[in-house]
Structure formats: C-alpha cells, structure tokens
Design an enzyme around this catalytic site. Sequence first.
Site, PDB file in Angstrom:
ATOM      1  N   GLU A   1      -5.953   2.925   6.651  1.00  0.00           N
ATOM      2  CA  GLU A   1      -5.542   2.833   5.243  1.00  0.00           C
ATOM      3  C   GLU A   1      -6.119   4.017   4.462  1.00  0.00           C
ATOM      4  O   GLU A   1      -5.510   4.525   3.542  1.00  0.00           O
ATOM      5  CB  GLU A   1      -6.050   1.509   4.647  1.00  0.00           C
ATOM      6  CG  GLU A   1      -5.733   1.366   3.174  1.00  0.00           C
ATOM      7  CD  GLU A   1      -5.923  -0.035   2.640  1.00  0.00           C
ATOM      8  OE1 GLU A   1      -5.543  -1.001   3.325  1.00  0.00           O
ATOM      9  OE2 GLU A   1      -6.460  -0.162   1.538  1.00  0.00           O
TER      10      GLU A   1
ATOM     11  N   SER B   1     -11.520  -0.758   2.901  1.00  0.00           N
ATOM     12  CA  SER B   1     -10.957  -1.224   4.175  1.00  0.00           C
ATOM     13  C   SER B   1     -10.454  -0.013   4.953  1.00  0.00           C
ATOM     14  O   SER B   1      -9.641   0.751   4.448  1.00  0.00           O
ATOM     15  CB  SER B   1      -9.780  -2.163   3.942  1.00  0.00           C
ATOM     16  OG  SER B   1     -10.191  -3.262   3.204  1.00  0.00           O
TER      17      SER B   1
ATOM     18  N   ARG C   1       0.813  -1.226   0.000  1.00  0.00           N
ATOM     19  CA  ARG C   1       0.000   0.000   0.000  1.00  0.00           C
ATOM     20  C   ARG C   1       0.851   1.284   0.000  1.00  0.00           C
ATOM     21  O   ARG C   1       0.539   2.267   0.688  1.00  0.00           O
ATOM     22  CB  ARG C   1      -0.978   0.014   1.191  1.00  0.00           C
ATOM     23  CG  ARG C   1      -1.938  -1.140   1.202  1.00  0.00           C
ATOM     24  CD  ARG C   1      -2.881  -1.140  -0.003  1.00  0.00           C
ATOM     25  NE  ARG C   1      -3.664  -2.364  -0.023  1.00  0.00           N
ATOM     26  CZ  ARG C   1      -3.337  -3.456  -0.730  1.00  0.00           C
ATOM     27  NH1 ARG C   1      -2.249  -3.463  -1.505  1.00  0.00           N
ATOM     28  NH2 ARG C   1      -4.097  -4.517  -0.710  1.00  0.00           N
TER      29      ARG C   1
HETATM   30  C1  LIG Z   1     -15.865  -0.585  -1.621  1.00  0.00           C
HETATM   31  C2  LIG Z   1     -14.377  -0.373  -1.754  1.00  0.00           C
HETATM   32  C3  LIG Z   1     -13.545  -1.467  -1.992  1.00  0.00           C
HETATM   33  C4  LIG Z   1     -12.163  -1.282  -2.104  1.00  0.00           C
HETATM   34  N1  LIG Z   1     -11.376  -2.374  -2.341  1.00  0.00           N
HETATM   35  C5  LIG Z   1     -10.038  -2.208  -2.437  1.00  0.00           C
HETATM   36  C6  LIG Z   1      -9.183  -3.339  -2.667  1.00  0.00           C
HETATM   37  O1  LIG Z   1      -9.620  -4.471  -2.802  1.00  0.00           O
HETATM   38  N2  LIG Z   1      -7.851  -3.116  -2.738  1.00  0.00           N
HETATM   39  C7  LIG Z   1      -7.306  -1.868  -2.607  1.00  0.00           C
HETATM   40  O2  LIG Z   1      -6.079  -1.733  -2.696  1.00  0.00           O
HETATM   41  N3  LIG Z   1      -8.090  -0.790  -2.394  1.00  0.00           N
HETATM   42  C8  LIG Z   1      -9.426  -0.926  -2.312  1.00  0.00           C
HETATM   43  N4  LIG Z   1     -10.227   0.163  -2.095  1.00  0.00           N
HETATM   44  C9  LIG Z   1      -9.618   1.493  -1.917  1.00  0.00           C
HETATM   45  C10 LIG Z   1      -9.463   2.318  -3.201  1.00  0.00           C
HETATM   46  O3  LIG Z   1     -10.405   1.943  -4.178  1.00  0.00           O
HETATM   47  C11 LIG Z   1      -8.061   2.188  -3.780  1.00  0.00           C
HETATM   48  O4  LIG Z   1      -7.119   2.639  -2.851  1.00  0.00           O
HETATM   49  C12 LIG Z   1      -7.886   2.998  -5.078  1.00  0.00           C
HETATM   50  O5  LIG Z   1      -6.650   2.655  -5.645  1.00  0.00           O
HETATM   51  C13 LIG Z   1      -7.947   4.505  -4.863  1.00  0.00           C
HETATM   52  O6  LIG Z   1      -8.038   5.129  -6.119  1.00  0.00           O
HETATM   53  P1  LIG Z   1      -8.799   6.521  -6.306  1.00  0.00           P
HETATM   54  O7  LIG Z   1      -8.670   6.908  -7.742  1.00  0.00           O
HETATM   55  O8  LIG Z   1     -10.170   6.448  -5.780  1.00  0.00           O
HETATM   56  O9  LIG Z   1      -7.889   7.473  -5.414  1.00  0.00           O
HETATM   57  P2  LIG Z   1      -8.367   8.621  -4.406  1.00  0.00           P
HETATM   58  O10 LIG Z   1      -9.128   8.007  -3.288  1.00  0.00           O
HETATM   59  O11 LIG Z   1      -9.025   9.714  -5.148  1.00  0.00           O
HETATM   60  O12 LIG Z   1      -6.951   9.112  -3.865  1.00  0.00           O
HETATM   61  C14 LIG Z   1      -6.182   8.250  -3.039  1.00  0.00           C
HETATM   62  C15 LIG Z   1      -4.780   8.827  -2.919  1.00  0.00           C
HETATM   63  O13 LIG Z   1      -4.122   8.753  -4.177  1.00  0.00           O
HETATM   64  C16 LIG Z   1      -3.676  10.051  -4.589  1.00  0.00           C
HETATM   65  N5  LIG Z   1      -3.850  10.099  -6.048  1.00  0.00           N
HETATM   66  C17 LIG Z   1      -4.950   9.803  -6.765  1.00  0.00           C
HETATM   67  N6  LIG Z   1      -4.693   9.932  -8.086  1.00  0.00           N
HETATM   68  C18 LIG Z   1      -3.399  10.325  -8.185  1.00  0.00           C
HETATM   69  C19 LIG Z   1      -2.535  10.631  -9.290  1.00  0.00           C
HETATM   70  N7  LIG Z   1      -2.949  10.562 -10.567  1.00  0.00           N
HETATM   71  N8  LIG Z   1      -1.256  11.003  -9.020  1.00  0.00           N
HETATM   72  C20 LIG Z   1      -0.805  11.109  -7.728  1.00  0.00           C
HETATM   73  N9  LIG Z   1      -1.578  10.830  -6.665  1.00  0.00           N
HETATM   74  C21 LIG Z   1      -2.857  10.445  -6.892  1.00  0.00           C
HETATM   75  C22 LIG Z   1      -4.535  11.039  -3.830  1.00  0.00           C
HETATM   76  O14 LIG Z   1      -3.871  12.253  -3.644  1.00  0.00           O
HETATM   77  C23 LIG Z   1      -4.755  10.305  -2.494  1.00  0.00           C
HETATM   78  O15 LIG Z   1      -3.674  10.509  -1.630  1.00  0.00           O
HETATM   79  C24 LIG Z   1     -11.605   0.014  -1.994  1.00  0.00           C
HETATM   80  C25 LIG Z   1     -12.457   1.113  -1.774  1.00  0.00           C
HETATM   81  C26 LIG Z   1     -13.828   0.926  -1.669  1.00  0.00           C
HETATM   82  C27 LIG Z   1     -14.699   2.115  -1.447  1.00  0.00           C
END
Ligand SMILES: Cc1cc2nc3c(=O)[nH]c(=O)nc-3n(C[C@H](O)[C@H](O)[C@H](O)COP(=O)(O)OP(=O)(O)OC[C@H]3O[C@@H](n4cnc5c(N)ncnc54)[C@H](O)[C@@H]3O)c2cc1C
EC number: 1.3.1.98
Length: 303
Positions: free
Chosen positions: A296, A226, A176
């Site tokens: 997380e 999570s 992570r």
């Molecule tokens: C129902 C549910 C299930 C999930 N299951 C999983 C799972 O199985 N495994 C898992 O790992 N995660 C899981 N997640 C968490 C999440 O989906 C992941 O962490 C995902 O990768 C986050 O992506 P995002 O685009 O939504 O990022 P955001 O939530 O918008 O941002 C997260 C972080 O990434 C940074 N960020 C985003 N885009 C960029 C970019 N282009 N450049 C630099 N920094 C950036 C942001 O600044 C922030 O710090 C889950 C979430 C939910 C709600």
Amino acid sequence: MKKEEIQKLFKNKSFSKILLDEPMKNHTTFKIGGPADLMVIPSSEEELIKAIKLSRENNIDFLIMGNGSNLLIKDGGIRGVVIKINEGFNGIKVDNTTIYCQAGALLSTISKTALKHSLKNLEFASGIPGTIGGAITMNAGAYGGEMKDVVTTVRVLDKNNEIKEYTNAEMNFRYRNSRVWDEGLIVLSVELGLEKGNYSTIEEIMKDLTYKRTSKQPLELPSGGSTFKRPEGFFAGKLIEDAGLRGLRHRGAQVSEKHCGFVVNAENATCKDVLYLISVIQKVVKDKFNVELETEIKLLGED
Ligand SMILES: Cc1cc2nc3c(=O)[nH]c(=O)nc-3n(C[C@H](O)[C@H](O)[C@H](O)COP(=O)(O)OP(=O)(O)OC[C@H]3O[C@@H](n4cnc5c(N)ncnc54)[C@H](O)[C@@H]3O)c2cc1C
C-alpha cells in the site's frame, strides 16, 4: 537538467521556502529516504502552481508529497524536485456544514475543526496522519469510513496546467485509489460536506477510535502505516501473523510485534532493509496461503 542547474533555476525564482539536498527521511513518517535534489514548500496556491509549471516547462521530474505518511523513499533519494504540500498551504474554512480545505491541511486538524463545529461523519479520519491532498489521492479510509463518504468537490491542477473542479462522482473513488492517480492530477483544495451532530457524541467516537489505534498500532515506532493493501477475503496482518512472521527482523526493519500488518523502522532502517523484509513476507505468505500481498505504501526514488 543537472542538479546544480535545477537548484540555480529555482533559487532565482524567489520561492518562500526551498531546501537543497534535503534528506527525505526528515519528511517521511518512516524516517527513511535519501536526499532530494531540491524541495519546495509552497506557501500559496500561486506558488504551488508556479513550482509545477517551472518544473514542467523545463522537463524536470517532480514529486508531489503531503505529510509523507504513505511514502517509502529509496536510499539514493529523489532526483529533480519535491514539492511538499503541507505547512504553508493548509488553510481551513467552515461555512455551516461545509469545510473548505487547502490540500496541505492535516486530516487531524480538519477533524478537530469538525468537532469544534459539531460536524459529524469525519470521525474516522481523525487519526490518519496525512494531509487531505494525500487522503483524496488514495481515498484514505479507516473504521468503515473513507474520503469518498465526505467529499463534495475537489479542485485540481491537471496535466495541462488547467484548474478543474470535480464532483465526488467524477473523482472515481475506489479502494485506496482515485482519479488523481489515473490522470496524474494535483489536488489543490477540497470541499467536504458534513452533517450537524452532537459535540459529545462526535468527541466520544473520536476518543474511541484513538484508543483503538494507540492500543493496536505501533505508533511509537516510525512506519508508513499499513504496509500492504487488504487482499480480498483476508487481512494482511492476520496472514503475516499466521505465517509466523511476528517480530521478524532484517537489520533495522521489523514486522511489528504489536500489529503484523506494519513493517516498522525499529532502528535506523534503510529502504533496502524494508524492501528485503517486504519481499520475505510476500514470499512466505504466498507459499503458505497462496495470497499475493500488494504494497500500500508508495515506493519512490533511486537506489
Ligand atoms: C501510523 C499510520 C497510520 C495510518 N493509518 C491509515 C489509515 O487508517 N487509513 C489510511 O487510509 N491510511 C493510513 N495511513 C497512511 C497515510 O496516512 C494515508 O495514506 C494518507 O492519506 C497519506 O497522506 P500524506 O499527506 O501523508 O501523503 P504522502 O504520503 O505525502 O503521499 C502519498 C501519495 O499521495 C500523493 N499526494 C500527496 N498530496 C497530493 C496532492 N495534493 N495532490 C496529488 N497527489 C498528492 C503523493 O504523490 C503520493 O503518491 C497511515 C499511516 C501511518 C504512518
């Protein structure tokens, strides 16, 4: 710089989409978060870089976000600029076994594209509700797979506004975490190296993983996924369950009845509600099992 000045500055630079005083709860899967002074939704790499440079040149704080699926935003919202890399910057191209993605492409869409081309190894990501940019940032993973296994190269913008391209090995992927956070990089685009597979087998694996998710995770309620990282040697959900906290509620926030590793927004929860519940969980688990639960989800913004 004052909010009104930031808003005027960006309005004068003709971005294709900007939103003023935009409630962050409309942009997070938790459905929580106060207003952002200004949100830019870039529609090209040029526009994205323009927004970052403009913020940096004027010493304006900015937050990069993708699909908001790993964010818990405080009730006072975000001062400065939120740059949302999602719709508008989400192109996907396939060349043989390589998939090229702009940072805002959703993992679900990329996985569907992989399936369409009978490309395997991305099945694990099909149900993660984030963008590829967000996934690279935290080396997202599930069911034994992680981004580290499928990434070939990542193009980023560094702190000096220079575009760099890093190989998988140079990304310093770990549980992570990745180089993106170490150095405050911004992911622009990603190249994935997959393998030719069998369409039906890939489809079957994806269906099986979707079933696992929908049967075990509280997808019917807003959450940030999570809530806690996996503590070494334990599972956060199991510790919380064994501590007797299943279903524990504080105002609108609740430990999911379905999966104790998720704090859910059961009913109009505020960020304060969620944080209070998290602190109770951490304390009880520490007292009972002497394990520290680290969050997380990323907490950002002002009270
Ligand atoms: C129902 C549910 C299930 C999930 N299951 C999983 C799972 O199985 N495994 C898992 O790992 N995660 C899981 N997640 C968490 C999440 O989906 C992941 O962490 C995902 O990768 C986050 O992506 P995002 O685009 O939504 O990022 P955001 O939530 O918008 O941002 C997260 C972080 O990434 C940074 N960020 C985003 N885009 C960029 C970019 N282009 N450049 C630099 N920094 C950036 C942001 O600044 C922030 O710090 C889950 C979430 C939910 C709600």
